[in-house]
Design a protein around this motif. Structure first.
Motif, PDB file in Angstrom:
ATOM      1  N   GLU A  15      53.500 -40.323 -16.532  1.00  0.00           N
ATOM      2  CA  GLU A  15      54.542 -41.343 -16.628  1.00  0.00           C
ATOM      3  C   GLU A  15      54.706 -41.886 -18.031  1.00  0.00           C
ATOM      4  O   GLU A  15      55.814 -42.162 -18.489  1.00  0.00           O
ATOM      5  CB  GLU A  15      54.239 -42.495 -15.663  1.00  0.00           C
ATOM      6  N   TYR A  16      53.585 -42.038 -18.755  1.00  0.00           N
ATOM      7  CA  TYR A  16      53.629 -42.651 -20.079  1.00  0.00           C
ATOM      8  C   TYR A  16      53.588 -41.620 -21.210  1.00  0.00           C
ATOM      9  O   TYR A  16      53.594 -42.002 -22.388  1.00  0.00           O
ATOM     10  CB  TYR A  16      52.462 -43.636 -20.235  1.00  0.00           C
ATOM     11  N   HIS A  17      53.520 -40.329 -20.878  1.00  0.00           N
ATOM     12  CA  HIS A  17      53.503 -39.259 -21.885  1.00  0.00           C
ATOM     13  C   HIS A  17      52.340 -39.440 -22.858  1.00  0.00           C
ATOM     14  O   HIS A  17      52.517 -39.421 -24.089  1.00  0.00           O
ATOM     15  CB  HIS A  17      54.831 -39.214 -22.638  1.00  0.00           C
ATOM     16  N   ILE A  18      51.160 -39.614 -22.303  1.00  0.00           N
ATOM     17  CA  ILE A  18      49.965 -39.850 -23.102  1.00  0.00           C
ATOM     18  C   ILE A  18      48.869 -38.864 -22.681  1.00  0.00           C
ATOM     19  O   ILE A  18      49.033 -38.110 -21.721  1.00  0.00           O
ATOM     20  CB  ILE A  18      49.425 -41.287 -22.901  1.00  0.00           C
ATOM     21  N   LYS A  19      47.771 -38.869 -23.426  1.00  0.00           N
ATOM     22  CA  LYS A  19      46.554 -38.186 -23.029  1.00  0.00           C
ATOM     23  C   LYS A  19      45.453 -39.232 -22.892  1.00  0.00           C
ATOM     24  O   LYS A  19      45.245 -40.033 -23.805  1.00  0.00           O
ATOM     25  CB  LYS A  19      46.136 -37.126 -24.058  1.00  0.00           C
ATOM     26  N   ILE A  20      44.794 -39.233 -21.775  1.00  0.00           N
ATOM     27  CA  ILE A  20      43.657 -40.134 -21.586  1.00  0.00           C
ATOM     28  C   ILE A  20      42.417 -39.452 -22.151  1.00  0.00           C
ATOM     29  O   ILE A  20      42.031 -38.371 -21.711  1.00  0.00           O
ATOM     30  CB  ILE A  20      43.478 -40.493 -20.101  1.00  0.00           C
ATOM     31  N   VAL A  42      38.409 -49.867 -13.326  1.00  0.00           N
ATOM     32  CA  VAL A  42      38.560 -48.642 -14.123  1.00  0.00           C
ATOM     33  C   VAL A  42      39.218 -48.982 -15.453  1.00  0.00           C
ATOM     34  O   VAL A  42      40.262 -49.633 -15.489  1.00  0.00           O
ATOM     35  CB  VAL A  42      39.394 -47.592 -13.360  1.00  0.00           C
ATOM     36  N   ARG A  43      38.612 -48.524 -16.530  1.00  0.00           N
ATOM     37  CA  ARG A  43      39.124 -48.768 -17.874  1.00  0.00           C
ATOM     38  C   ARG A  43      39.270 -47.432 -18.602  1.00  0.00           C
ATOM     39  O   ARG A  43      38.437 -46.538 -18.441  1.00  0.00           O
ATOM     40  CB  ARG A  43      38.171 -49.690 -18.643  1.00  0.00           C
ATOM     41  N   PHE A  44      40.309 -47.304 -19.417  1.00  0.00           N
ATOM     42  CA  PHE A  44      40.511 -46.029 -20.105  1.00  0.00           C
ATOM     43  C   PHE A  44      41.053 -46.222 -21.514  1.00  0.00           C
ATOM     44  O   PHE A  44      41.620 -47.265 -21.856  1.00  0.00           O
ATOM     45  CB  PHE A  44      41.429 -45.115 -19.279  1.00  0.00           C
ATOM     46  N   ILE A  45      40.834 -45.202 -22.332  1.00  0.00           N
ATOM     47  CA  ILE A  45      41.337 -45.137 -23.701  1.00  0.00           C
ATOM     48  C   ILE A  45      42.292 -43.956 -23.775  1.00  0.00           C
ATOM     49  O   ILE A  45      41.974 -42.867 -23.304  1.00  0.00           O
ATOM     50  CB  ILE A  45      40.180 -44.941 -24.702  1.00  0.00           C
ATOM     51  N   TYR A  46      43.473 -44.165 -24.364  1.00  0.00           N
ATOM     52  CA  TYR A  46      44.487 -43.110 -24.370  1.00  0.00           C
ATOM     53  C   TYR A  46      45.104 -42.961 -25.753  1.00  0.00           C
ATOM     54  O   TYR A  46      44.999 -43.847 -26.611  1.00  0.00           O
ATOM     55  CB  TYR A  46      45.581 -43.416 -23.345  1.00  0.00           C
ATOM     56  N   ILE A  47      45.760 -41.810 -25.952  1.00  0.00           N
ATOM     57  CA  ILE A  47      46.420 -41.537 -27.227  1.00  0.00           C
ATOM     58  C   ILE A  47      47.836 -41.055 -26.970  1.00  0.00           C
ATOM     59  O   ILE A  47      48.093 -40.307 -26.026  1.00  0.00           O
ATOM     60  CB  ILE A  47      45.609 -40.499 -28.048  1.00  0.00           C
TER      61      ILE A  47
END
Length: 267
Positions: A15-20, A42-47
């Motif tokens: 949906e956000y066009h990202i990579k987690i 749940v916590r995540f870091i994305y680029i």
């Protein structure tokens, strides 16, 4: 539940066009004192894609649920930080982010970005910043505690964990482990205080976290004494001197290139 979490994470990517780059469990489930009705934090870091970073306007660097067309389990709480935001917080030795990196429950781990951050932890970790954080958390929770004759079981853990974490930083000069049990056994070693905490831990794990009971004097005395003592310790600690920005910039650029150059092959 794990499969549901991973499905939601993949939907967020789409949906956000990202990579987690990294996703983990935070809070009581990571700390080892959850009950069946505890939330999944749940916590995540994305680029983002490279184009996102080539903009004259500052853009939102946090993703929070709900996600369109992704119904969530009622116990699921999930949000993430964009990679440069995470690295800026890492540079400040942000305890929340360091706790994510130390979580024993990992849902996604892409390009070893989290491993590379862990390797750099010794260069960014600030005992002073982290001790002040845990001390302030303990003091805030304890002030609230003082206004009540009776307390929920889980309220004790909201005060005890930051106090034990502060003790670990004082003792070892490193970031504390996630496991509450490991902290308690290392810091308290043995005796009536540890026995009292283990009794509370059993109640918490059995689902009695909302149960109300009278305050426990042995724990009250310990918390008051440790808050006062750690305040004096915190005054003596020095903040980190060297600036790690160069190596964090390098990590960001390398990860940005890798995430999108090989994404079609791996995802």
């Amino acid at each position: 539940m794990e499969q549901h979490i991973i499905e939601v994470l993949y939907k967020i990517e789409k949906e956000y066009h990202i990579k987690i780059l990294y996703a983990c469990e935070s809070g009581s489930r990571a700390w080892g004192y959850f009950s069946s009705n505890s939330d999944y934090d749940v916590r995540f870091i994305y680029i983002h894609k490279k184009e996102w970073y080539l903009s004259i306007d500052q853009q939102r660097d946090v993703i929070e649920i709900p996600v369109d067309d992704a119904p969530l389990h009622e116990q699921l709480d999930i949000h993430g930080w964009e990679f440069t935001k995470a690295l800026r917080l890492f540079r400040k030795s942000n305890p929340g982010l360091l706790e994510w990196l130390g979580s024993p429950i990992i849902y996604m781990d892409y390009l070893h970005a989290a491993d590379k951050m862990r390797e750099m932890e010794k260069d960014v970790f600030s005992p002073a910043a982290c001790l002040h954080h845990y001390l302030n958390t303990a003091k805030s929770n304890y002030r609230h505690f003082l206004h009540h004759e009776e307390m929920k079981v889980k309220s004790y853990f909201n005060m005890l964990r930051p106090i034990l974490a502060g003790n670990w930083i004082e003792k070892y000069g490193s970031f504390p482990p996630a496991s509450f049990q490991d902290l308690a056994e290392d810091i308290l070693l043995k005796g009536s205080l540890l026995e009292e905490i283990n009794t509370l831990l059993k109640k918490k794990l059995s689902g009695e976290e909302e149960n109300v009971g009278f305050r426990t004097e042995i724990l009250n005395a310990f918390m008051e004494e440790e808050i006062s003592r750690l305040e004096e310790t915190a005054k003596k600690l020095q903040y980190r001197g060297e600036d790690p920005t160069f190596m964090l910039n390098q990590l960001f650029r390398e990860t940005l290139d890798a995430a999108w150059d090989i994404s079609k092959k791996e995802r």
